[in-house]
Design a protein around this motif. Structure first.
Motif, short mmCIF file in Angstrom:
data_model
loop_
_atom_site.label_atom_id
_atom_site.label_comp_id
_atom_site.label_asym_id
_atom_site.label_seq_id
_atom_site.Cartn_x
_atom_site.Cartn_y
_atom_site.Cartn_z
N TRP A 179 -79.52 -33.69 7.19
CA TRP A 179 -80.67 -34.57 6.92
C TRP A 179 -80.31 -35.58 5.85
CZ3 TRP A 179 -82.50 -33.83 1.87
CH2 TRP A 179 -82.20 -32.60 1.27
N ASP A 180 -81.02 -36.72 5.89
CA ASP A 180 -80.79 -37.79 4.93
C ASP A 180 -81.89 -37.86 3.89
OD1 ASP A 180 -78.45 -38.68 5.89
OD2 ASP A 180 -79.35 -40.13 7.27
N SER A 181 -83.12 -37.62 4.34
CA SER A 181 -84.25 -37.72 3.42
C SER A 181 -85.22 -36.59 3.78
CB SER A 181 -84.95 -39.07 3.58
OG SER A 181 -85.35 -39.23 4.93
N VAL A 182 -86.14 -36.28 2.86
CA VAL A 182 -87.09 -35.21 3.17
C VAL A 182 -88.43 -35.82 3.61
CG1 VAL A 182 -86.12 -33.35 1.76
CG2 VAL A 182 -87.68 -34.98 0.71
N SER A 183 -89.05 -35.17 4.59
CA SER A 183 -90.36 -35.63 5.09
C SER A 183 -91.45 -34.96 4.26
CB SER A 183 -90.55 -35.22 6.55
OG SER A 183 -89.49 -35.70 7.31
N LEU A 184 -92.45 -35.75 3.92
CA LEU A 184 -93.53 -35.24 3.06
C LEU A 184 -94.84 -35.11 3.83
CD1 LEU A 184 -92.71 -37.36 -0.12
CD2 LEU A 184 -91.91 -35.06 0.48
N SER A 185 -95.73 -34.26 3.29
CA SER A 185 -96.98 -33.95 4.00
C SER A 185 -97.89 -35.17 4.15
CB SER A 185 -97.72 -32.84 3.26
OG SER A 185 -97.84 -33.17 1.90
N GLY A 210 -96.89 -37.98 5.24
CA GLY A 210 -96.28 -38.83 6.28
C GLY A 210 -95.14 -39.69 5.77
N SER A 211 -94.95 -39.73 4.45
CA SER A 211 -93.88 -40.56 3.90
C SER A 211 -92.57 -39.77 3.85
CB SER A 211 -94.26 -41.06 2.50
OG SER A 211 -94.34 -39.97 1.62
N LYS A 212 -91.50 -40.45 3.44
CA LYS A 212 -90.19 -39.79 3.28
C LYS A 212 -89.72 -40.00 1.85
CE LYS A 212 -88.43 -40.02 8.00
NZ LYS A 212 -88.60 -38.58 8.24
N LEU A 213 -88.91 -39.09 1.37
CA LEU A 213 -88.32 -39.26 0.04
C LEU A 213 -86.81 -39.21 0.17
CD1 LEU A 213 -88.90 -39.40 -3.09
CD2 LEU A 213 -88.53 -36.94 -3.08
N ASP A 214 -86.18 -40.23 -0.41
CA ASP A 214 -84.74 -40.39 -0.28
C ASP A 214 -84.17 -40.45 -1.70
OD1 ASP A 214 -82.30 -41.08 0.57
OD2 ASP A 214 -82.83 -43.03 1.41
#
Ligand SMILES: Cc1cc2nc3c(=O)[nH]c(=O)nc-3n(C[C@H](O)[C@H](O)[C@H](O)COP(=O)(O)OP(=O)(O)OC[C@H]3O[C@@H](n4cnc5c(N)ncnc54)[C@H](O)[C@@H]3O)c2cc1C
Length: 446
Positions: free
Chosen positions: A251-257, A259-263
């Motif tokens: 994986w490259d980034s984490v998905s957040l609850s 709906g956004s992503k954190l990189d």
């Protein structure tokens, strides 16, 4: 690679000949390359010129100031704002990283292992362990930080260990480690204990250890204080959950609850009893949450013999390990059994204490604290331990992700160590060091 990922890093190979090597490379991509080939040293072995830009040098460059320029700070995401994650986020920030801290339900929430009112801080830990020294450092840092924040998080009521007949090697062999760590203690005879704390029935007790500087810590309030300090010093916090999906894989980034992503450049997962769910392959069977019941009993009206002014924190190491915290903030006398309870789901588990557990505790307090024989139960709560097979913490990089750290496995004794662990984690990450073998995942493969 986006433009944001590129950083110009000027590294002086050595300060005498001033040979400047300019490396234009993303630190995050470098870490990924290291992970793909089995670590920085393997890569440097295959391509010697890369020795110049090993991750170690990049990190050292971070701290060199005058000889080094980096266009951006390392961005570290810490997931979990409990005792482990909160303090780690704070110390990473103090070491100069840009830190984003996330928590699904907030610091010290009612489901978290760091939830509830209080936790014991003590140095007696038995033989052959690193925790007495870590606890000594933690105590110093709790004091420093509470002073800085003008709060009282640590209550130095003292801790009394009641040593019963039979095997006393746990307590006996704790003594040299207390001495080495500089933690004050007194060995007490039963007569000395009876004179100081007549409210305790000392039947079957042979001797005792008293740690005058130990006591209890504010748990939920402590986690909130750490978050407040972190925000005041420039940290970023979001109450949002990392969506559990194959984090053991690529994986490259984490998905957040939301709906956004954190990189981020690096990640610390400090998710307490949830860690195994997030990393089922790596940790699923290595962190086992167990249900732990805690009881608060009402003390007699106008009687302060069972409150923090008259009674220390106590531990009774018999066939079961029972311990308690004297009444404070009007909440009653806390008693708990350290025996591991049944497996427990920290998200959906119903938090009702067991009738059997209550009976064991009632029988015990009637025996050891006779004046509390008929004390009413004021409050009870269910928490969970996040146990590793050997009760040692897990502090290690993920086996397939060089830039992902796993931090947890508090195993019923982690809270007190929070600030020392945070300080240690910040050192490991910012200086690219390896943790002690005792904490590494490798130990489970031996
Ligand atoms: C009854 C009891 C008594 C104890 N007594 C003591 C004691 O006296 N002394 C002592 O030192 N220790 C004690 N402990 C142990 C200690 O409290 C724990 O080891 C410690 O608090 C663990 O902290 P943690 O940060 O690892 O976990 P937690 O406090 O559980 O923090 C993990 C955080 O991660 C968050 N999270 C989880 N999943 C996600 C996700 N997907 N996305 C975002 N956030 C997420 C959670 O909301 C939580 O806030 C006790 C524990 C219990 C249960």
């Amino acid at each position: 690679m986006t433009a944001r990922h590129w950083q110009n890093v000027y590294i002086y190979k050595n300060e005498q000949d001033h040979i400047e090597t300019m490396v234009s490379i993303s630190r995050r991509w470098l870490l990924r390359i290291f992970a793909a080939v089995g670590g920085a040293s393997t890569l440097a072995g295959r391509f010697p010129f890369l020795k110049l830009i090993s991750a170690n040098m990049l990190e050292r460059a971070d701290n060199r100031g005058a000889t080094t320029r980096m266009n951006a700070k390392t961005h570290i995401a810490v997931i979990g704002a409990g005792a482990f994650g909160g303090w780690t986020a704070l110390y990473l920030l103090r070491r100069g990283a840009r830190v984003t801290l996330l928590d699904a339900w907030g610091p010290g929430n009612a489901r978290a292992s760091s939830g509830g009112a209080t936790r014991v801080i003590r140095g007696t830990y038995g033989p052959n362990q690193p925790y007495t020294k870590v606890a000594a450092r933690a105590a110093q840092l709790w004091k420093e930080n509470q002073k800085r924040w003008n709060l009282k998080l640590m209550h130095q009521t003292g801790v009394l260990w009641m040593v019963t007949a039979g095997d006393d090697h746990f307590e006996r062999e704790s003594l040299p480690l207390l001495r080495d760590a500089g933690i004050p203690y007194q060995e007490l005879s039963v007569q000395e204990m009876a004179a100081r704390w007549p409210q305790i029935n000392l039947e079957a007790v042979h001797w005792g250890i008293y740690e005058p500087e130990g006591g209890f810590l504010m748990a939920r309030d402590g986690c909130q204080a750490v978050l407040d300090g972190f925000l005041a010093e420039g940290g970023e916090y979001r109450q949002v959950a990392v969506v559990p999906r194959d984090l053991d894989g690529k994986w490259d980034s984490v998905s957040l609850s939301d709906g956004s992503k954190l990189d981020a450049d690096q990640y610390v997962f400090a998710c307490g009893p949830w860690l195994g769910k997030l990393f089922p392959e790596t940790l699923g069977h290595r962190i086992r949450p167990t249900k732990q019941d805690v009881f608060f009993f009402g003390t007699p009206a106008g009687d302060d013999r069972f409150t923090e002014s008259k009674l220390p924190v106590w531990a009774d190491h018999r066939d079961r390990f029972l311990y308690g915290i004297p009444g404070n903030q009007g909440r009653g006398f806390k008693v708990a059994d350290d025996t591991r309870g049944p497996e427990f789901d920290p998200t959906s588990g119903e938090r009702t204490v067991s009738a059997d557990g209550l009976r064991v505790i009632r029988d015990y307090i009637a025996f050891r604290f006779p004046a509390l024989k008929d004390a009413p139960l004021l409050e009870s709560r269910v928490c969970q331990y996040e146990n590793t097979p050997d009760n040692n913490f897990i502090i290690d990089r993920h086996p397939s992700h060089e830039n992902v750290w796993l931090l947890g496995g508090g195993s019923g004794h982690g809270f007190k160590h929070g600030p020392a662990l945070g300080e240690m984690m910040a050192g490991l990450m910012m200086e690219h060091k390896n943790p002690e073998p005792r904490f590494k995942l490798e130990r489970f493969r031996r």
